[in-house]
Write a protein that holds these residues in place. Structure first.
Motif, mmCIF file in Angstrom:
data_model
loop_
_atom_site.group_PDB
_atom_site.id
_atom_site.type_symbol
_atom_site.label_atom_id
_atom_site.label_comp_id
_atom_site.label_asym_id
_atom_site.label_seq_id
_atom_site.Cartn_x
_atom_site.Cartn_y
_atom_site.Cartn_z
ATOM 1 N N GLY A 1 -10.697 101.643 22.975
ATOM 2 C CA GLY A 1 -10.469 101.211 21.624
ATOM 3 C C GLY A 1 -11.140 102.857 20.848
ATOM 4 O O GLY A 1 -10.597 103.868 20.343
ATOM 5 N N CYS A 2 -12.521 103.778 21.224
ATOM 6 C CA CYS A 2 -13.337 104.603 20.714
ATOM 7 C C CYS A 2 -12.882 105.697 21.255
ATOM 8 O O CYS A 2 -12.776 106.897 20.941
ATOM 9 C CB CYS A 2 -14.535 104.223 20.060
ATOM 10 S SG CYS A 2 -15.133 104.006 21.955
ATOM 11 N N ASP A 3 -12.722 105.313 22.639
ATOM 12 C CA ASP A 3 -12.828 106.529 23.426
ATOM 13 C C ASP A 3 -13.638 107.633 23.365
ATOM 14 O O ASP A 3 -14.099 109.192 23.524
ATOM 15 C CB ASP A 3 -11.426 107.804 23.323
ATOM 16 C CG ASP A 3 -10.701 108.420 23.929
ATOM 17 O OD1 ASP A 3 -11.705 108.450 25.507
ATOM 18 O OD2 ASP A 3 -10.211 109.693 24.142
ATOM 19 N N THR B 1 -18.640 104.242 22.124
ATOM 20 C CA THR B 1 -19.329 102.956 22.010
ATOM 21 C C THR B 1 -19.061 101.651 20.981
ATOM 22 O O THR B 1 -19.324 100.743 20.964
ATOM 23 C CB THR B 1 -19.087 103.798 19.823
ATOM 24 O OG1 THR B 1 -17.841 103.923 19.071
ATOM 25 C CG2 THR B 1 -20.198 104.994 20.379
ATOM 26 N N CYS B 2 -17.657 101.404 22.132
ATOM 27 C CA CYS B 2 -17.185 99.894 21.645
ATOM 28 C C CYS B 2 -17.127 98.894 23.117
ATOM 29 O O CYS B 2 -16.789 97.947 23.204
ATOM 30 C CB CYS B 2 -15.605 100.216 21.043
ATOM 31 S SG CYS B 2 -14.197 100.640 22.480
ATOM 32 N N GLY B 3 -17.075 99.954 23.842
ATOM 33 C CA GLY B 3 -17.124 98.670 25.492
ATOM 34 C C GLY B 3 -15.549 98.374 26.053
ATOM 35 O O GLY B 3 -14.955 97.663 26.667
ATOM 36 N N ALA B 4 -14.276 98.626 25.183
ATOM 37 C CA ALA B 4 -12.831 98.208 25.760
ATOM 38 C C ALA B 4 -12.637 98.604 27.251
ATOM 39 O O ALA B 4 -11.970 98.279 27.396
ATOM 40 C CB ALA B 4 -11.712 98.484 24.202
ATOM 41 N N CYS B 5 -13.549 99.834 27.607
ATOM 42 C CA CYS B 5 -12.438 100.536 28.558
ATOM 43 C C CYS B 5 -13.849 99.717 29.915
ATOM 44 O O CYS B 5 -13.150 100.703 30.616
ATOM 45 C CB CYS B 5 -12.678 101.697 28.331
ATOM 46 S SG CYS B 5 -14.483 102.492 28.510
ATOM 47 N N THR B 6 -14.173 98.994 29.430
ATOM 48 C CA THR B 6 -15.379 98.733 30.746
ATOM 49 C C THR B 6 -14.848 97.991 31.585
ATOM 50 O O THR B 6 -14.232 96.954 32.253
ATOM 51 C CB THR B 6 -16.527 97.719 30.246
ATOM 52 O OG1 THR B 6 -16.740 97.724 29.174
ATOM 53 C CG2 THR B 6 -17.311 96.793 30.805
ATOM 54 N N ALA C 1 -15.251 104.015 31.190
ATOM 55 C CA ALA C 1 -14.683 104.378 32.203
ATOM 56 C C ALA C 1 -14.069 105.441 30.797
ATOM 57 O O ALA C 1 -14.007 106.566 31.709
ATOM 58 C CB ALA C 1 -12.942 103.902 31.877
ATOM 59 N N CYS C 2 -14.176 105.835 30.239
ATOM 60 C CA CYS C 2 -13.938 106.692 28.983
ATOM 61 C C CYS C 2 -15.086 107.599 28.931
ATOM 62 O O CYS C 2 -14.426 108.799 28.940
ATOM 63 C CB CYS C 2 -13.839 106.555 27.507
ATOM 64 S SG CYS C 2 -15.533 105.733 26.396
ATOM 65 N N LEU C 3 -16.065 107.507 29.020
ATOM 66 C CA LEU C 3 -17.449 108.309 29.667
ATOM 67 C C LEU C 3 -17.431 109.121 31.114
ATOM 68 O O LEU C 3 -18.373 109.448 31.583
ATOM 69 C CB LEU C 3 -18.438 107.576 29.442
ATOM 70 C CG LEU C 3 -18.687 107.433 27.620
ATOM 71 C CD1 LEU C 3 -20.275 107.069 27.277
ATOM 72 C CD2 LEU C 3 -18.122 109.016 26.547
HETATM 73 S S1 FES Z 1 -13.249 103.431 24.595
HETATM 74 FE FE1 FES Z 1 -14.597 102.866 23.600
HETATM 75 S S2 FES Z 1 -16.394 102.700 24.919
HETATM 76 FE FE2 FES Z 1 -14.971 103.762 26.126
#
Ligand code: FES
Ligand code: FES
Length: 178
Positions: free
Chosen positions: A57-59, A62-67, A77-79
């Motif tokens: 989502g945000c990479d 901040t959005c949680g899409a990659c949880t 996972a993006c962090l």
């Molecule tokens: S893609 Fe948004 S928190 Fe990881």
């Protein structure tokens, strides 16, 4: 004098910047992929392992899409650098259904109409299952607080929360619904 990469790594403990072999255990399978050390776990999953269920989502956390789960705990996972996931068990939405049967949380999301575009849904489900295991789904306020890192641009929150409550109430051993 030129120092080659492997010599430099042996001397300094530093790997990269060129690609290095990284061993990842995902959903019970082990994969060895060549990755630059800067590659995130999310990019490794999506672009190197073709596990595209985890969404970008945000990479930027901040959005949680990659949880996903690392050793059963929620991580973004993006962090997460892919290299740092070595030695840990990673679980993604692709590993949640078993033997062709949806996880109860997946079924509850369908039953409660808890998604519209569906882009946030894999991350929501990974968080929702973990939330119950963590003991953080006791009250509506708990659910709202501990799901607050998972954003839904379609505003499906009431339905998402209803799905979580249903699975929580049917979950007699605190494992998140299975
Ligand atoms: S893609 Fe948004 S928190 Fe990881
Ligand atoms: S269902 Fe569309 S962003 Fe959540």
């Amino acid at each position: 004098m030129a120092i080659n990469q492997s010599t430099a790594a042996a001397v300094t403990g530093v790997q990269g910047p060129e690609s290095v072999p990284v061993s990842l255990s995902v959903n019970g399978s082990t994969y060895v992929v060549e990755l630059e050390p800067r590659v995130s776990l999310l990019d490794a999953l999506r672009e190197h392992l073709d596990l595209t269920g985890s969404k970008k989502g945000c990479d930027q956390g901040t959005c949680g899409a990659c949880t996903v789960w690392q050793d059963g705990r929620r991580v973004l996972a993006c962090l997460t650098l892919a290299m740092t996931a070595e030695g840990h068990e990673i679980s993604t939405i692709e590993g949640v259904a078993q033997d062709g049967e949806l996880h109860p949380m997946q079924q509850a999301f369908i039953d409660h109409d808890a998604f519209q575009c569906g882009y946030c849904t894999p991350g929501q489900i990974m968080s929702a299952i973990a939330l119950i295991r963590e003991g953080n789904a006791t009250t509506d306020a708990d659910i709202a607080e501990h799901m607050s890192g998972n954003l839904c641009r379609c505003q499906a929150y009431p339905n998402i929360h209803a799905a979580i409550r249903e699975v929580r109430d049917a979950d007699d051993d605190g494992d998140g619904g299975r």
